[in-house]
Design an enzyme around this catalytic site. Structure first.
Site: not given
Length: 357
Positions: A55, A188
């Site tokens: 990537k 989160k």
């Protein structure tokens, strides 16, 4: 040692070559890829970590940096995987995170989310911090948090006049209500909580950047999720419209920050001796109607989605970056800049059709 200075090709920025090395996790993501670029432009050495090195092929020529850039393959789920990457680094930017917004329908959804989303996210962050703990050169870790961990409503459901770093979204409320993007919100919240607990117990200097909706240009080969959320009134994508509506429902407005500013804030907080705790990073917040008007002005579109605003009965809450500004940080880009740069980049890559004058 005197710094060797040279002009960058872009703008009037000055590159100051140093021996300081920083590690960036999640280097192929939206913030991570731009942060690598920003650090290299400032003359730092960078250790960029990725799960899949393939990537990085399109990113390497965009990053530049020559021998000041090293790319490491590392997996948050493998303890010790970051040991080599953090060696010799003065600081670590922990940007890598799962962008899991939806999960498959399950009978015991809570257990599924704990086992398949939250625990891997927490363990991954702790694995990185354990690597930092073994590395004497690491003096600070900057953790990329999210506005999803915040709420503009108090315990009674009333709108606050100002949202600051103390206004965390109660974990039990998220489990109970399961409103839009609740899986990501929990991930989160609980990961940041675990990170600070581990850091405090092991004397690691940890600072958290609470990112609002990040937009602007991008280096990634696909359009970043936060950009798609911002542009959902134009595209009509129901998945991202629901996320935008959920943010608006929780915050009373949409807070935005330019990708260059969020990366500058990360570096600023890494280097400022007085930085501690959590910092909201928001250049501007807009009620939904104002945001849609700006999007329509920049990119007129016949099927523009008009999202419903919640009735405040008063001026919407201010999503405050006072703590960050008081430390000396200044934002470079405002609302119109953010929207213009976002739309232009998405037209250039073919995600949005060009408008006809």
């Amino acid at each position: 040692m005197e710094d060797t200075k040279s002009k960058l090709q872009e703008g009037s920025a000055v590159e100051s070559l140093t021996t300081t090395t920083y590690c960036v996790t999640g280097a192929t993501g939206y913030i991570g890829s731009w942060l690598v670029k920003s650090l290299l432009q400032r003359g730092y050495r960078v250790h960029a970590t990725v799960r899949n090195q393939a990537k990085t092929l399109h990113l390497l020529p965009l990053w530049g940096g020559g021998d000041r850039l090293r790319v490491f393959r590392a997996d948050l789920h493998k303890e010790g995987s970051f040991n080599e990457a953090v060696q010799g680094c003065s600081g670590v930017f922990h940007v890598a995170a799962s962008m899991e917004f939806e999960v498959p329908a399950k009978e015991d959804i809570d257990s599924y989310v704990r086992a398949n989303v939250i625990e891997p996210a927490i363990n991954g962050t702790l694995n990185l911090l354990k690597s930092c703990l073994k590395t004497p050169s690491v003096r600070r870790v900057v953790f990329t948090s999210s506005i999803s961990t915040m709420t503009a409503k108090d315990s009674a459901g009333k709108w606050r006049s100002v949202v600051d770093e103390s206004c965390q979204n109660p974990i039990d409320r998220v489990w109970k209500t399961k409103t839009g993007a609740w899986v990501y919100v929990l991930s989160k919240l609980l990961t940041e909580e675990a990170a600070f607990q581990f850091a405090n117990e092991n004397s690691i200097d940890l600072v958290s950047v609470i990112t609002t909706t990040v937009a602007g240009p991008f280096l990634t080969s696909t359009v970043p999720t936060s950009v798609q959320v911002l542009l959902s009134p134009i595209t009509g994508d129901s998945k991202f419209s629901r996320i935008l509506s959920a943010v608006n429902s929780r915050m009373g407005s949409i807070a935005l920050v330019h990708i260059e500013d969020i990366c500058s804030a990360h570096i600023f907080l890494m280097e400022h001796d007085g930085a501690e705790g959590r910092y909201i990073c928001s250049a501007h917040s807009s009620v939904i109607s104002q945001l849609v008007d700006h999007l329509a002005k920049e990119h007129p579109f016949s099927n523009m989605q008009r999202l419903v605003e919640e009735e405040h009965g008063s001026v919407p809450s201010e999503i405050s970056s006072k703590k960050l500004r008081d430390l000396g940080f200044n934002f470079k880009f405002g609302l119109e800049d953010i929207i213009h740069h976002t739309v232009s980049s998405c037209v250039d890559c073919g995600f949005l059709c060009p408008t006809v004058n």
